[in-house]
Write a protein that holds these residues in place. Sequence first.
Motif, PDB file in Angstrom:
ATOM      1  N   GLY A  82      -2.962  14.227   5.722  1.00 58.45           N
ATOM      2  CA  GLY A  82      -2.644  14.368   4.304  1.00 58.45           C
ATOM      3  C   GLY A  82      -1.434  15.253   4.097  1.00 58.45           C
ATOM      4  N   LYS A  83      -0.436  14.739   3.399  1.00 57.02           N
ATOM      5  CA  LYS A  83       0.799  15.486   3.202  1.00 57.02           C
ATOM      6  C   LYS A  83       0.545  16.808   2.495  1.00 57.02           C
ATOM      7  CE  LYS A  83       5.430  15.125   1.153  1.00 57.02           C
ATOM      8  NZ  LYS A  83       6.390  14.245   0.436  1.00 57.02           N
ATOM      9  N   GLU A  84      -0.332  16.808   1.473  1.00 61.28           N
ATOM     10  CA  GLU A  84      -0.589  18.029   0.719  1.00 61.28           C
ATOM     11  C   GLU A  84      -1.232  19.096   1.597  1.00 61.28           C
ATOM     12  OE1 GLU A  84      -1.667  15.049  -0.142  1.00 61.28           O
ATOM     13  OE2 GLU A  84      -0.638  14.512  -2.013  1.00 61.28           O
ATOM     14  N   ASN A  85      -2.147  18.681   2.502  1.00 62.34           N
ATOM     15  CA  ASN A  85      -2.782  19.640   3.394  1.00 62.34           C
ATOM     16  C   ASN A  85      -1.767  20.274   4.343  1.00 62.34           C
ATOM     17  OD1 ASN A  85      -5.362  19.247   2.360  1.00 62.34           O
ATOM     18  ND2 ASN A  85      -5.790  17.557   3.741  1.00 62.34           N
ATOM     19  N   VAL A  86      -0.885  19.429   4.889  1.00 63.32           N
ATOM     20  CA  VAL A  86       0.099  19.923   5.852  1.00 63.32           C
ATOM     21  C   VAL A  86       1.096  20.855   5.176  1.00 63.32           C
ATOM     22  CG1 VAL A  86       1.925  19.267   7.462  1.00 63.32           C
ATOM     23  CG2 VAL A  86      -0.142  17.863   7.298  1.00 63.32           C
ATOM     24  N   THR A  87       1.645  20.437   4.052  1.00 65.16           N
ATOM     25  CA  THR A  87       2.650  21.279   3.378  1.00 65.16           C
ATOM     26  C   THR A  87       2.018  22.546   2.799  1.00 65.16           C
ATOM     27  OG1 THR A  87       2.395  19.946   1.358  1.00 65.16           O
ATOM     28  CG2 THR A  87       4.180  19.341   2.864  1.00 65.16           C
ATOM     29  N   GLY A  88       0.759  22.449   2.357  1.00 67.17           N
ATOM     30  CA  GLY A  88       0.077  23.652   1.872  1.00 67.17           C
ATOM     31  C   GLY A  88      -0.093  24.675   2.972  1.00 67.17           C
ATOM     32  N   TRP A  89      -0.489  24.206   4.158  1.00 65.79           N
ATOM     33  CA  TRP A  89      -0.630  25.116   5.312  1.00 65.79           C
ATOM     34  C   TRP A  89       0.725  25.703   5.702  1.00 65.79           C
ATOM     35  CZ3 TRP A  89       1.509  24.783  10.246  1.00 65.79           C
ATOM     36  CH2 TRP A  89       1.008  25.704  11.184  1.00 65.79           C
ATOM     37  N   LEU A  90       1.768  24.881   5.719  1.00 67.93           N
ATOM     38  CA  LEU A  90       3.099  25.367   6.088  1.00 67.93           C
ATOM     39  C   LEU A  90       3.578  26.455   5.128  1.00 67.93           C
ATOM     40  CD1 LEU A  90       4.829  21.969   6.932  1.00 67.93           C
ATOM     41  CD2 LEU A  90       4.424  23.825   8.558  1.00 67.93           C
ATOM     42  N   LYS A  91       3.384  26.222   3.850  1.00 64.84           N
ATOM     43  CA  LYS A  91       3.844  27.190   2.840  1.00 64.84           C
ATOM     44  C   LYS A  91       3.132  28.523   3.008  1.00 64.84           C
ATOM     45  CE  LYS A  91       4.570  27.726  -2.127  1.00 64.84           C
ATOM     46  NZ  LYS A  91       4.433  27.085  -3.465  1.00 64.84           N
ATOM     47  N   GLU A  92       1.817  28.475   3.218  1.00 69.11           N
ATOM     48  CA  GLU A  92       1.070  29.717   3.390  1.00 69.11           C
ATOM     49  C   GLU A  92       1.437  30.397   4.707  1.00 69.11           C
ATOM     50  OE1 GLU A  92      -1.560  32.913   3.463  1.00 69.11           O
ATOM     51  OE2 GLU A  92      -0.492  31.823   1.899  1.00 69.11           O
ATOM     52  N   MET A  93       1.680  29.616   5.765  1.00 72.96           N
ATOM     53  CA  MET A  93       2.051  30.210   7.047  1.00 72.96           C
ATOM     54  C   MET A  93       3.414  30.902   6.951  1.00 72.96           C
ATOM     55  SD  MET A  93       1.075  31.041   9.917  1.00 72.96           S
ATOM     56  CE  MET A  93      -0.496  30.202   9.698  1.00 72.96           C
ATOM     57  N   ILE A  94       4.329  30.327   6.204  1.00 77.86           N
ATOM     58  CA  ILE A  94       5.624  30.977   5.995  1.00 77.86           C
ATOM     59  C   ILE A  94       5.432  32.326   5.319  1.00 77.86           C
ATOM     60  CG2 ILE A  94       7.778  30.836   4.672  1.00 77.86           C
ATOM     61  CD1 ILE A  94       7.688  27.775   5.175  1.00 77.86           C
ATOM     62  N   ALA A  95       4.546  32.377   4.322  1.00 76.18           N
ATOM     63  CA  ALA A  95       4.259  33.645   3.644  1.00 76.18           C
ATOM     64  C   ALA A  95       3.660  34.656   4.607  1.00 76.18           C
ATOM     65  CB  ALA A  95       3.302  33.401   2.468  1.00 76.18           C
ATOM     66  N   GLN A  96       2.798  34.202   5.513  1.00 78.40           N
ATOM     67  CA  GLN A  96       2.211  35.095   6.506  1.00 78.40           C
ATOM     68  C   GLN A  96       3.277  35.656   7.446  1.00 78.40           C
ATOM     69  OE1 GLN A  96      -1.158  36.113   7.095  1.00 78.40           O
ATOM     70  NE2 GLN A  96      -1.390  35.389   4.997  1.00 78.40           N
ATOM     71  N   ILE A  97       4.165  34.796   7.903  1.00 81.35           N
ATOM     72  CA  ILE A  97       5.220  35.226   8.826  1.00 81.35           C
ATOM     73  C   ILE A  97       6.118  36.263   8.159  1.00 81.35           C
ATOM     74  CG2 ILE A  97       7.254  34.477  10.125  1.00 81.35           C
ATOM     75  CD1 ILE A  97       5.816  31.771  10.503  1.00 81.35           C
ATOM     76  N   LYS A  98       6.480  36.022   6.909  1.00 82.96           N
ATOM     77  CA  LYS A  98       7.321  36.978   6.187  1.00 82.96           C
ATOM     78  C   LYS A  98       6.615  38.317   6.000  1.00 82.96           C
ATOM     79  CE  LYS A  98      10.076  33.582   3.635  1.00 82.96           C
ATOM     80  NZ  LYS A  98      10.399  33.007   2.293  1.00 82.96           N
ATOM     81  N   GLN A  99       5.299  38.265   5.853  1.00 81.52           N
ATOM     82  CA  GLN A  99       4.532  39.492   5.687  1.00 81.52           C
ATOM     83  C   GLN A  99       4.602  40.362   6.936  1.00 81.52           C
ATOM     84  OE1 GLN A  99       0.414  38.830   4.628  1.00 81.52           O
ATOM     85  NE2 GLN A  99      -0.219  40.832   5.360  1.00 81.52           N
TER      86      GLN A  99
END
Length: 512
Positions: free
Chosen positions: A353-370
């Motif tokens: 599911g595109k929404e699941n994949v992009t949702g995970w990517l967006k949150e992971m980017i936020a984690q990395i920046k943190q």
Amino acid sequence: MNRNIYRSLVILSFLGVVIIALFGISQVLAYLGSGADRSSMLHVALNKEKVYVPKVIWKDTINPGRPIEEQTILDIEKDYLNAWYVRNVAYQNNELKAIDDYYTASAMQNIESTIAANVSNNLSIHSTTVAHNISLDFYSADGQLAVITDSGVKAFQHIYQQNELLFQTEDITNYQVLLLLEDGYWRIRHLVKKENDEMITPQISNGFAKVVDNKIYVKDKEYQLKGINYYPQKTPWDMFGENFDIEVIGQDFDIIHDAGLNTIRVFVPYEAFGKAKVDPEKLEKLKLLLDTALSKEIMVVVTLFDFYGDYSVLDWTLTHRHAEQIISVFKDHKAILAWDVKNEPNLDFESRGKENVTGWLKEMIAQIKQYDPNHLITIGWSDMKSASILQNEVDLVSFHYYLDIDMFSNSFEELQKQIDKPMVLQEFGLSSNKGFWSPFGPSETTQAEYHEQFQTLIKQYNVHFLSWTLYDFENVPSSVVGRLPWRKHKQKHFGFINASGEKKKAFKHISN
């Protein structure tokens, strides 16, 4: 004589059956006497391999009355997190399994009413929490009651109706929680939302690697990325395994540097590194690689989640811990140019599911920046068509290109109109796989002509690049390209150096 033997066998067989039956009965009685195993009620919640590991920080454990014991803190944390997890599972499956293990009867009423409403509307809620900041407000003198404040609880919800995603939400909330000790377990009696009066202060970049006016800067000097995807020749897709050899890697880095390249891309396999519990030995090997690259004046793009493919919300906390343990160790390492979140995640759009994949990517980017404000972030899309996805979240837009080289210019010029950030041609190449399994495939001469033409295009558009790959490989794992021999044969021959260690004709076009 034969009759006596026959009688003996019958008697022995009967005794054997009786013994087995008695053993089975004793095991059943022992099980019933010990009570049901809590992990069997919801095996995923209390499995030996943890499936829910949000970030938990105890900000305050000082109790004005009775001091709280360290083991009690651990017990409260364990049962409190399990309560969140079983509730998330209940809302996802619309079932009440194990809820009564972590909530009192009155606290269960809200969960039951929510599930009833979900069922009547054909809804399911896929949710998780990824961060908890806990303070102890009260611990009773008899050790049977505790009140905690859980602030900055970061939660995600994906709402589905008949398996179709309706919408996604992200929320940061504070809670006050009353827990009672019953039957040896801490159960939630009240879970009340409070006003969110705390602000999360982001880390400030020290400017080691940054993007200014569509240009990459490293230590305040403009950086043009000229590189290659790298595996040692003998250990492709298993660089950090038992045959890890830093001397061989150092020799390869000399070849790369002497060829006029300044960057490599390497891959961290999610499961092989230990998933949520990263193997310290793997971290040490990655450190050796980064230290060696730094000494050879080579920068590194690190792909964090190779061979990961779940993306479900309930799995997010595991991937957060994986990223945290790696990034927090190397957030100040000067060999790293960028973190590449995931290799070719768009290939999972159809199955996950595109929404699941992009949702995970967006949150992971936020984690990395943190955890790391010092390095750049990118995503390794498999094609240009996907490259604009989440472009506002990343520092570099990276894409792969294995299509007709004559179509590159038109496609790239169209992409330039959509994206206002540095773009990295993160993978490209041609296999010199002419042979038994591909009699009409490209030869080494054709491969050399391809790279010569591509370097002309790279120079024309001044694009950052990472070619695929330094070596031809003798063995390619089936998990990478499947078992079909012609597919494996093709993957073996993308290198600039053949299996015998000799430079192929394309090597003189490895850089412009």
